[in-house]
Design a protein around this motif. Structure first.
Motif, PDB file in Angstrom:
ATOM      1  N   PRO A 203       0.834  -1.180   0.000  1.00 19.36           N
ATOM      2  CA  PRO A 203       0.000   0.000   0.000  1.00 19.36           C
ATOM      3  C   PRO A 203       0.879   1.245   0.000  1.00 19.36           C
ATOM      4  CG  PRO A 203      -0.353  -1.303   2.007  1.00 19.36           C
ATOM      5  CD  PRO A 203       0.690  -1.976   1.195  1.00 19.36           C
ATOM      6  N   SER A 204       0.501   2.223  -0.759  1.00 21.02           N
ATOM      7  CA  SER A 204       1.389   3.370  -0.860  1.00 21.02           C
ATOM      8  C   SER A 204       0.635   4.636  -1.213  1.00 21.02           C
ATOM      9  CB  SER A 204       2.429   3.104  -1.936  1.00 21.02           C
ATOM     10  OG  SER A 204       1.781   2.927  -3.174  1.00 21.02           O
ATOM     11  N   ALA A 205       1.349   5.727  -1.096  1.00 16.92           N
ATOM     12  CA  ALA A 205       0.843   7.022  -1.515  1.00 16.92           C
ATOM     13  C   ALA A 205       1.844   7.585  -2.502  1.00 16.92           C
ATOM     14  CB  ALA A 205       0.720   7.950  -0.309  1.00 16.92           C
ATOM     15  N   HIS A 206       1.365   7.930  -3.699  1.00 13.99           N
ATOM     16  CA  HIS A 206       2.272   8.523  -4.675  1.00 13.99           C
ATOM     17  C   HIS A 206       2.619   9.928  -4.220  1.00 13.99           C
ATOM     18  CE1 HIS A 206       2.257   5.384  -7.650  1.00 13.99           C
ATOM     19  NE2 HIS A 206       0.972   5.224  -7.411  1.00 13.99           N
ATOM     20  N   ALA A 207       3.854  10.292  -4.427  1.00 12.01           N
ATOM     21  CA  ALA A 207       4.294  11.611  -3.993  1.00 12.01           C
ATOM     22  C   ALA A 207       5.216  12.197  -5.030  1.00 12.01           C
ATOM     23  CB  ALA A 207       5.014  11.496  -2.660  1.00 12.01           C
ATOM     24  N   LYS A 208       5.209  13.482  -5.132  1.00  6.66           N
ATOM     25  CA  LYS A 208       6.139  14.173  -6.010  1.00  6.66           C
ATOM     26  C   LYS A 208       7.173  14.892  -5.160  1.00  6.66           C
ATOM     27  CE  LYS A 208       6.567  14.901 -10.436  1.00  6.66           C
ATOM     28  NZ  LYS A 208       7.319  13.967 -11.207  1.00  6.66           N
ATOM     29  N   ASN A 209       6.727  15.720  -4.243  1.00  2.94           N
ATOM     30  CA  ASN A 209       7.613  16.427  -3.332  1.00  2.94           C
ATOM     31  C   ASN A 209       7.163  16.148  -1.905  1.00  2.94           C
ATOM     32  OD1 ASN A 209       9.357  17.982  -5.169  1.00  2.94           O
ATOM     33  ND2 ASN A 209       7.413  18.900  -5.802  1.00  2.94           N
ATOM     34  N   MET A 210       8.126  15.844  -1.062  1.00  2.00           N
ATOM     35  CA  MET A 210       7.800  15.523   0.324  1.00  2.00           C
ATOM     36  C   MET A 210       8.792  16.186   1.262  1.00  2.00           C
ATOM     37  SD  MET A 210       7.164  11.409   0.169  1.00  2.00           S
ATOM     38  CE  MET A 210       6.542  11.369   1.855  1.00  2.00           C
ATOM     39  N   ARG A 211       8.369  16.347   2.488  1.00  2.51           N
ATOM     40  CA  ARG A 211       9.239  16.736   3.595  1.00  2.51           C
ATOM     41  C   ARG A 211       9.072  15.643   4.636  1.00  2.51           C
ATOM     42  NH1 ARG A 211      11.489  20.858   6.917  1.00  2.51           N
ATOM     43  NH2 ARG A 211      10.814  20.630   9.068  1.00  2.51           N
ATOM     44  N   PHE A 212      10.208  15.125   5.115  1.00  4.50           N
ATOM     45  CA  PHE A 212      10.148  14.065   6.115  1.00  4.50           C
ATOM     46  C   PHE A 212      11.239  14.282   7.150  1.00  4.50           C
ATOM     47  CE2 PHE A 212      11.715  10.133   7.911  1.00  4.50           C
ATOM     48  CZ  PHE A 212      10.554   9.666   8.490  1.00  4.50           C
TER      49      PHE A 212
ATOM     50  N   LEU B 277      12.421  15.706  -0.364  1.00  2.94           N
ATOM     51  CA  LEU B 277      12.508  14.584  -1.265  1.00  2.94           C
ATOM     52  C   LEU B 277      11.654  14.832  -2.498  1.00  2.94           C
ATOM     53  CD1 LEU B 277      13.363  11.470  -1.233  1.00  2.94           C
ATOM     54  CD2 LEU B 277      11.345  11.153   0.139  1.00  2.94           C
ATOM     55  N   HIS B 278      12.230  14.601  -3.655  1.00  2.00           N
ATOM     56  CA  HIS B 278      11.496  14.666  -4.915  1.00  2.00           C
ATOM     57  C   HIS B 278      11.499  13.253  -5.501  1.00  2.00           C
ATOM     58  CE1 HIS B 278       9.828  16.296  -8.581  1.00  2.00           C
ATOM     59  NE2 HIS B 278      10.672  15.527  -9.236  1.00  2.00           N
ATOM     60  N   LEU B 279      10.319  12.679  -5.649  1.00  6.61           N
ATOM     61  CA  LEU B 279      10.206  11.302  -6.124  1.00  6.61           C
ATOM     62  C   LEU B 279       9.703  11.222  -7.553  1.00  6.61           C
ATOM     63  CD1 LEU B 279       8.367   9.592  -3.138  1.00  6.61           C
ATOM     64  CD2 LEU B 279      10.791   9.535  -3.654  1.00  6.61           C
ATOM     65  N   PRO B 280      10.256  10.293  -8.328  1.00  8.62           N
ATOM     66  CA  PRO B 280       9.616   9.981  -9.606  1.00  8.62           C
ATOM     67  C   PRO B 280       8.216   9.453  -9.315  1.00  8.62           C
ATOM     68  CG  PRO B 280      11.815   8.999  -9.479  1.00  8.62           C
ATOM     69  CD  PRO B 280      11.479   9.527  -8.106  1.00  8.62           C
ATOM     70  N   LYS B 281       7.258   9.730 -10.177  1.00  7.19           N
ATOM     71  CA  LYS B 281       5.876   9.384  -9.834  1.00  7.19           C
ATOM     72  C   LYS B 281       5.598   7.884  -9.777  1.00  7.19           C
ATOM     73  CE  LYS B 281       4.016  10.164 -14.456  1.00  7.19           C
ATOM     74  NZ  LYS B 281       3.018  10.898 -15.203  1.00  7.19           N
ATOM     75  N   ASP B 282       6.480   7.049 -10.315  1.00  3.14           N
ATOM     76  CA  ASP B 282       6.236   5.613 -10.229  1.00  3.14           C
ATOM     77  C   ASP B 282       6.804   4.982  -8.954  1.00  3.14           C
ATOM     78  OD1 ASP B 282       8.796   6.114 -11.167  1.00  3.14           O
ATOM     79  OD2 ASP B 282       8.849   4.372 -12.493  1.00  3.14           O
ATOM     80  N   TRP B 283       7.541   5.738  -8.145  1.00  2.00           N
ATOM     81  CA  TRP B 283       8.010   5.251  -6.853  1.00  2.00           C
ATOM     82  C   TRP B 283       6.932   5.528  -5.803  1.00  2.00           C
ATOM     83  CZ3 TRP B 283      13.120   3.774  -4.978  1.00  2.00           C
ATOM     84  CH2 TRP B 283      14.004   3.448  -6.016  1.00  2.00           C
ATOM     85  N   THR B 284       6.912   4.722  -4.756  1.00  2.00           N
ATOM     86  CA  THR B 284       5.922   4.915  -3.699  1.00  2.00           C
ATOM     87  C   THR B 284       6.622   5.218  -2.379  1.00  2.00           C
ATOM     88  OG1 THR B 284       5.853   2.543  -3.282  1.00  2.00           O
ATOM     89  CG2 THR B 284       4.182   3.435  -4.754  1.00  2.00           C
ATOM     90  N   ALA B 285       5.880   5.866  -1.502  1.00  2.54           N
ATOM     91  CA  ALA B 285       6.418   6.247  -0.196  1.00  2.54           C
ATOM     92  C   ALA B 285       5.424   5.854   0.888  1.00  2.54           C
ATOM     93  CB  ALA B 285       6.680   7.750  -0.154  1.00  2.54           C
ATOM     94  N   ASN B 286       5.952   5.272   1.958  1.00  2.24           N
ATOM     95  CA  ASN B 286       5.137   4.870   3.115  1.00  2.24           C
ATOM     96  C   ASN B 286       5.834   5.292   4.389  1.00  2.24           C
ATOM     97  OD1 ASN B 286       3.151   3.222   1.725  1.00  2.24           O
ATOM     98  ND2 ASN B 286       4.813   1.765   1.394  1.00  2.24           N
ATOM     99  N   ILE B 287       5.068   5.765   5.346  1.00  3.83           N
ATOM    100  CA  ILE B 287       5.612   6.001   6.675  1.00  3.83           C
ATOM    101  C   ILE B 287       5.155   4.828   7.528  1.00  3.83           C
ATOM    102  CG2 ILE B 287       5.635   7.481   8.706  1.00  3.83           C
ATOM    103  CD1 ILE B 287       5.247   9.861   6.802  1.00  3.83           C
TER     104      ILE B 287
END
Length: 185
Positions: free
Chosen positions: A39-48, A58-68
């Motif tokens: 399960p994931s949330a697509h992200a483009k720009n994040m602060r963590f 963090l700037h992610l390519p749109k096909d990568w996923t991010a989970n906390i």
């Protein structure tokens, strides 16, 4: 999940707590490589972390996923699950004072990794740290390359970037991982 046992450690309870948090990240990494869907949330720009005086951008390519995860660490996962990047920011003066070498050795022990093969200086956004390299196998027997960046910030915070990749990733997969790392500040 088994407990982390730190043998011959002269560090106190906050060190052990930090190591348990890193162990949780490492255990999650092993599960990701075996998972077919995460399960994931697509992200483009994040602060963590979102609410911390010290954070990654963090700037992610749109096909990568991010989970906390439950431990509060951020997992950034390649679309084909061959690589995962973990980010952790800890407010832990004991770990910061211990130094990155001792901390890296303990993290690699939790991964049952080979001894550190290479150590080199690194910089992110003007903050100097150290990169450590090692190898390991996951629970499925897949050879893994481990790269660990440790930055001590202001003598109080410890920033950790751990990258686990299958050792046989191809040039396109490596380029994708490099793009994620390049987008990290």
């Amino acid at each position: 999940m088994s407990q982390v046992h730190i043998r011959n450690s002269n560090f106190g309870p906050t060190w052990r707590l930090a190591m348990k948090r890193i162990y949780a990240v490492a255990a999650f990494a092993i599960l990701l490589f075996a998972a077919s869907g995460v399960p994931s949330a697509h992200a483009k720009n994040m602060r963590f972390p979102e609410k911390s005086p010290v954070a990654f951008r963090l700037h992610l390519p749109k096909d990568w996923t991010a989970n906390i995860g439950a431990s509060g660490n951020l997992s950034v996962i390649a679309p084909d699950h061959t690589s995962v990047l973990f980010l952790s920011m800890m407010d832990n003066q004991e770990v910061a004072k211990a130094g990155s070498d001792a901390f890296a050795q303990e993290i690699f022990k939790t991964q049952h990794a080979d001894p550190i093969s290479t150590k080199e200086p690194m910089t992110i956004s003007g903050t100097v740290g150290t990169t450590y390299y090692s190898r390991s196998k996951n629970d499925k027997g897949v050879d893994m390359n481990l790269k660990l960046d440790v930055l001590v910030i202001g003598g109080e915070y410890v920033a950790i970037i751990m990258i686990l990749s299958a050792s046989d990733i191809n040039a396109a997969q490596k380029s994708s991982v490099d793009a994620v790392i390049k987008g990290l500040t």
